[in-house]
Design a protein around this motif. Structure first.
Motif, PDB file in Angstrom:
ATOM      1  N   ASP A   1      11.616  -6.161  -1.909  1.00 14.28           N
ATOM      2  CA  ASP A   1      12.608  -5.421  -2.689  1.00 14.28           C
ATOM      3  C   ASP A   1      12.007  -4.182  -3.318  1.00 14.28           C
ATOM      4  N   VAL A   2      12.795  -3.110  -3.341  1.00 10.21           N
ATOM      5  CA  VAL A   2      12.370  -1.824  -3.899  1.00 10.21           C
ATOM      6  C   VAL A   2      13.515  -1.236  -4.707  1.00 10.21           C
ATOM      7  N   GLU A   3      13.197  -0.628  -5.828  1.00  9.89           N
ATOM      8  CA  GLU A   3      14.203   0.090  -6.616  1.00  9.89           C
ATOM      9  C   GLU A   3      13.525   1.294  -7.265  1.00  9.89           C
ATOM     10  N   LEU A   4      14.197   2.440  -7.269  1.00  4.45           N
ATOM     11  CA  LEU A   4      13.612   3.656  -7.831  1.00  4.45           C
ATOM     12  C   LEU A   4      14.651   4.453  -8.599  1.00  4.45           C
ATOM     13  N   GLY A   5      14.205   5.061  -9.680  1.00  5.11           N
ATOM     14  CA  GLY A   5      15.080   5.848 -10.519  1.00  5.11           C
ATOM     15  C   GLY A   5      15.016   7.331 -10.234  1.00  5.11           C
TER      16      GLY A   5
ATOM     17  N   ALA B   1       0.826  -1.208   0.000  1.00  2.54           N
ATOM     18  CA  ALA B   1       0.000   0.000   0.000  1.00  2.54           C
ATOM     19  C   ALA B   1       0.862   1.261   0.000  1.00  2.54           C
ATOM     20  N   ALA B   2       1.937   1.256   0.798  1.00  5.19           N
ATOM     21  CA  ALA B   2       2.800   2.428   0.874  1.00  5.19           C
ATOM     22  C   ALA B   2       3.448   2.724  -0.477  1.00  5.19           C
ATOM     23  N   LEU B   3       3.879   1.682  -1.171  1.00  5.58           N
ATOM     24  CA  LEU B   3       4.567   1.886  -2.444  1.00  5.58           C
ATOM     25  C   LEU B   3       3.586   2.153  -3.583  1.00  5.58           C
ATOM     26  N   ASP B   4       2.429   1.493  -3.569  1.00  5.63           N
ATOM     27  CA  ASP B   4       1.409   1.788  -4.576  1.00  5.63           C
ATOM     28  C   ASP B   4       1.014   3.260  -4.519  1.00  5.63           C
ATOM     29  N   ALA B   5       0.932   3.802  -3.314  1.00  5.24           N
ATOM     30  CA  ALA B   5       0.554   5.205  -3.151  1.00  5.24           C
ATOM     31  C   ALA B   5       1.614   6.159  -3.691  1.00  5.24           C
ATOM     32  N   ARG B   6       2.819   5.638  -3.890  1.00  2.27           N
ATOM     33  CA  ARG B   6       3.919   6.457  -4.411  1.00  2.27           C
ATOM     34  C   ARG B   6       4.264   6.082  -5.855  1.00  2.27           C
ATOM     35  N   ASP B   7       3.307   5.481  -6.534  1.00  2.47           N
ATOM     36  CA  ASP B   7       3.412   5.181  -7.966  1.00  2.47           C
ATOM     37  C   ASP B   7       4.474   4.148  -8.301  1.00  2.47           C
ATOM     38  N   PHE B   8       4.755   3.248  -7.364  1.00  4.46           N
ATOM     39  CA  PHE B   8       5.598   2.103  -7.671  1.00  4.46           C
ATOM     40  C   PHE B   8       4.758   1.024  -8.348  1.00  4.46           C
TER      41      PHE B   8
ATOM     42  N   GLY C   1      21.208   3.707 -21.613  1.00  2.00           N
ATOM     43  CA  GLY C   1      20.684   4.822 -20.840  1.00  2.00           C
ATOM     44  C   GLY C   1      19.895   4.388 -19.628  1.00  2.00           C
ATOM     45  N   MET C   2      20.477   4.578 -18.447  1.00  2.00           N
ATOM     46  CA  MET C   2      19.805   4.288 -17.180  1.00  2.00           C
ATOM     47  C   MET C   2      19.927   5.498 -16.271  1.00  2.00           C
ATOM     48  N   PRO C   3      18.874   5.853 -15.540  1.00  2.00           N
ATOM     49  CA  PRO C   3      18.953   7.016 -14.654  1.00  2.00           C
ATOM     50  C   PRO C   3      19.705   6.679 -13.373  1.00  2.00           C
ATOM     51  N   PRO C   4      20.181   7.679 -12.663  1.00  2.01           N
ATOM     52  CA  PRO C   4      20.682   7.418 -11.311  1.00  2.01           C
ATOM     53  C   PRO C   4      19.582   6.736 -10.504  1.00  2.01           C
ATOM     54  N   HIS C   5      19.921   5.668  -9.807  1.00  2.00           N
ATOM     55  CA  HIS C   5      18.884   4.908  -9.133  1.00  2.00           C
ATOM     56  C   HIS C   5      19.443   4.225  -7.901  1.00  2.00           C
ATOM     57  N   GLY C   6      18.551   3.708  -7.100  1.00  2.00           N
ATOM     58  CA  GLY C   6      18.947   2.989  -5.895  1.00  2.00           C
ATOM     59  C   GLY C   6      17.766   2.231  -5.344  1.00  2.00           C
ATOM     60  N   GLY C   7      18.019   1.456  -4.301  1.00  2.00           N
ATOM     61  CA  GLY C   7      16.938   0.670  -3.732  1.00  2.00           C
ATOM     62  C   GLY C   7      17.370  -0.021  -2.463  1.00  2.00           C
ATOM     63  N   PHE C   8      16.508  -0.914  -2.020  1.00  2.00           N
ATOM     64  CA  PHE C   8      16.773  -1.617  -0.759  1.00  2.00           C
ATOM     65  C   PHE C   8      15.992  -2.916  -0.747  1.00  2.00           C
ATOM     66  N   ALA C   9      16.310  -3.763   0.240  1.00  2.00           N
ATOM     67  CA  ALA C   9      15.610  -5.026   0.439  1.00  2.00           C
ATOM     68  C   ALA C   9      15.410  -5.244   1.930  1.00  2.00           C
TER      69      ALA C   9
ATOM     70  N   LEU D   1      17.153  -3.350 -13.818  1.00  2.00           N
ATOM     71  CA  LEU D   1      16.834  -3.244 -15.239  1.00  2.00           C
ATOM     72  C   LEU D   1      15.412  -2.733 -15.449  1.00  2.00           C
ATOM     73  N   LEU D   2      14.503  -3.097 -14.536  1.00  2.00           N
ATOM     74  CA  LEU D   2      13.122  -2.655 -14.689  1.00  2.00           C
ATOM     75  C   LEU D   2      12.926  -1.196 -14.307  1.00  2.00           C
ATOM     76  N   VAL D   3      13.888  -0.614 -13.591  1.00  3.95           N
ATOM     77  CA  VAL D   3      13.851   0.840 -13.404  1.00  3.95           C
ATOM     78  C   VAL D   3      13.937   1.530 -14.760  1.00  3.95           C
ATOM     79  N   GLY D   4      14.673   0.921 -15.694  1.00  4.26           N
ATOM     80  CA  GLY D   4      14.758   1.463 -17.039  1.00  4.26           C
ATOM     81  C   GLY D   4      13.476   1.329 -17.832  1.00  4.26           C
ATOM     82  N   VAL D   5      12.508   0.614 -17.281  1.00  2.00           N
ATOM     83  CA  VAL D   5      11.214   0.429 -17.942  1.00  2.00           C
ATOM     84  C   VAL D   5      10.110   1.188 -17.213  1.00  2.00           C
ATOM     85  N   LEU D   6      10.045   1.006 -15.884  1.00  4.14           N
ATOM     86  CA  LEU D   6       8.912   1.504 -15.101  1.00  4.14           C
ATOM     87  C   LEU D   6       9.281   2.598 -14.100  1.00  4.14           C
ATOM     88  N   GLU D   7      10.566   2.874 -13.950  1.00  2.00           N
ATOM     89  CA  GLU D   7      11.124   3.897 -13.054  1.00  2.00           C
ATOM     90  C   GLU D   7      11.071   3.525 -11.578  1.00  2.00           C
ATOM     91  N   ARG D   8       9.912   3.039 -11.083  1.00  2.00           N
ATOM     92  CA  ARG D   8       9.778   2.700  -9.665  1.00  2.00           C
ATOM     93  C   ARG D   8       9.140   1.322  -9.556  1.00  2.00           C
TER      94      ARG D   8
END
Length: 428
Positions: A225-229, A144-151, A389-397, A192-199
């Motif tokens: 797992d979370v990753e965001l561009g 719910a927290a991530l869906d609300a932030r457009d992940f 082409g990939m944006p600066p990105h990061g994430g966590f688990a 790699l999916l950050v390059g497709v969906l960003e979050r």
């Protein structure tokens, strides 16, 4: 008559109802019998005075599945303040074989190995099932927290062709005559999916063939797992992690209130800004040598005590781990290249989350792999994507079982895992 759950009984005083569940406990007194029925929502007390019904109850061992029809009557001493009177009791299956331990006692007295050997019935105990409900609520809050932030939730392969995802050992298997491995992490795929969906985020199993035999390690666990561009650095990732943890705890409070009450939990508050210390400062606080390359469990415990005493926080970020202790895809600190733009989050003195900023330039990957003596060919399907082409990105688990174990105060992560898989256990 439609079946209702025990939790619905207080609203039906005076009505005839039908419940069904397991025989949790029987008390056969001289003139009356008490039958406690357990269902998914809790316990219901049934008062039996009819000799014929009493004979039925007397023949039903604990854990037999039954249906009860009776009248809801107010009684302040009964569970939830009500009980069923004038009942009929009908078994819905044969008399159960009693489990090797009593499930009606407030706490399971069997050893943990015995509980795990008999997990299908041990998990019925209210304390064990409460932990599973808290786990489910935490995952719902995570989503719910991530869906609300457009992940966007994604699903990545759990069987991979290469054993090079991390420094951990891997489980090998045969894939139609070719070698394959169980995935240790969705790390490469979520990048790699950050390059497709960003979050993106994923809830799924990961497998670690590390020969650990401790109270905090499993060979298979659930990773959140979370990753965001388009991040500036790891601090943007830490903000998202903070909000995600708050969402998980809100999910537990809202969706698993009964389980929280059953375990008498005091849920922690997530500070608006979680305190953070650099790795070098963490060593000083923990009393570790300045050249220590990592934090030992004792250091983590000391840091947890410090965070509670100095900041009133159950959470503490440790940032800037040495690059030598981080995966090759970790982004270095531009100001201190020997240290990383990576972090761990400690929860009550235990490492719960690992994350950070990743490299995003193709040439940086080539340099990082060369510096570690790793051949690029082994990572080609992953590294080549950064050429496009990939944006600066990061994430966590987040390790779900560790989170729940720490939340409920379990001494062993297996206490909150339905069917744990570890160095010794493949069944049930």
């Amino acid at each position: 008559m439609q079946r209702i759950l025990s939790a619905q009984l207080p609203a039906r005083v005076g009505a005839a109802v039908r419940i069904a569940g397991w025989v949790h406990r029987r008390r056969l007194l001289k003139s009356v019998a008490f039958l406690i029925v357990r269902d998914a929502a809790g316990l219901a007390q049934v008062v039996v005075t009819d000799p014929a019904v009493r004979a039925v109850v007397a023949a039903l061992p604990e854990e037999t599945v039954v249906e009860v029809v009776g009248t809801v009557t107010a009684n302040g001493t009964a569970p939830a303040g009500v009980e069923l009177t004038d009942p009929t009791v009908r078994p819905l299956g044969p008399p159960a074989e009693p489990p090797p331990f009593d499930l009606y006692r407030p706490a399971l007295t069997a050893t943990l190995p015995t509980q795990l050997d008999h997990a299908p019935v041990a998990l019925r105990h209210p304390t064990r099932s409460a932990a599973l409900r808290i786990s489910a609520a935490a995952v719902a809050g995570f989503r719910a927290a991530l869906d609300a932030r457009d992940f966007v939730e994604v699903h990545t392969p759990k069987v991979v062709a290469s054993s090079t995802e991390s420094g951990a050992n891997v489980f090998a298997l045969d894939w139609f005559g070719r070698p394959a491995y169980l995935a240790q992490s969705p790390q490469f795929y979520k990048q790699l999916l950050v390059g497709v969906l960003e979050r993106v985020y994923e809830v799924g199993p990961v497998f670690r063939a590390e020969p650990h035999d401790t109270v905090r390690h499993l060979a298979q666990y659930t990773s959140l797992d979370v990753e965001l561009g388009f991040v500036a650095d790891h601090r943007d990732v830490m903000v998202v992690l903070r909000d995600t943890l708050a969402g998980m705890l809100a999910g537990v409070a809202g969706r698993a209130a009964g389980a929280v009450a059953a375990l008498d939990l005091d849920l922690p508050e997530v500070p608006a800004e979680i305190p953070a210390v650099h790795f070098t400062e963490a060593l000083r606080i923990a009393g570790a040598p300045a050249d220590e390359p990592d934090l030992a469990p004792a250091h983590e415990r000391a840091l947890g005590e410090w965070a509670r005493a100095e900041h009133g926080s159950d959470f503490l970020f440790v940032t800037g781990y040495p690059m030598a202790k981080r995966p090759f895809y970790t982004h270095p600190d531009p100001a201190r290249p020997a240290y990383s733009n990576g972090f761990d989050l400690l929860f009550r003195g235990l490492e719960l989350v690992t994350g950070g900023q990743r490299l995003h330039r193709h040439e940086d990957y080539l340099t990082a792999l060369a510096a570690r003596g790793e051949p690029v060919a082994r990572y080609a399907g992953y590294v080549d994507a950064f050429r496009h082409g990939m944006p600066p990105h990061g994430g966590f688990a987040i390790g779900l079982e560790r989170f729940v174990a720490r939340l409920v105060g379990a001494a062993n992560v297996r206490e909150v895992t339905a069917f744990p898989r570890d160095l010794h256990r493949l069944t049930p």
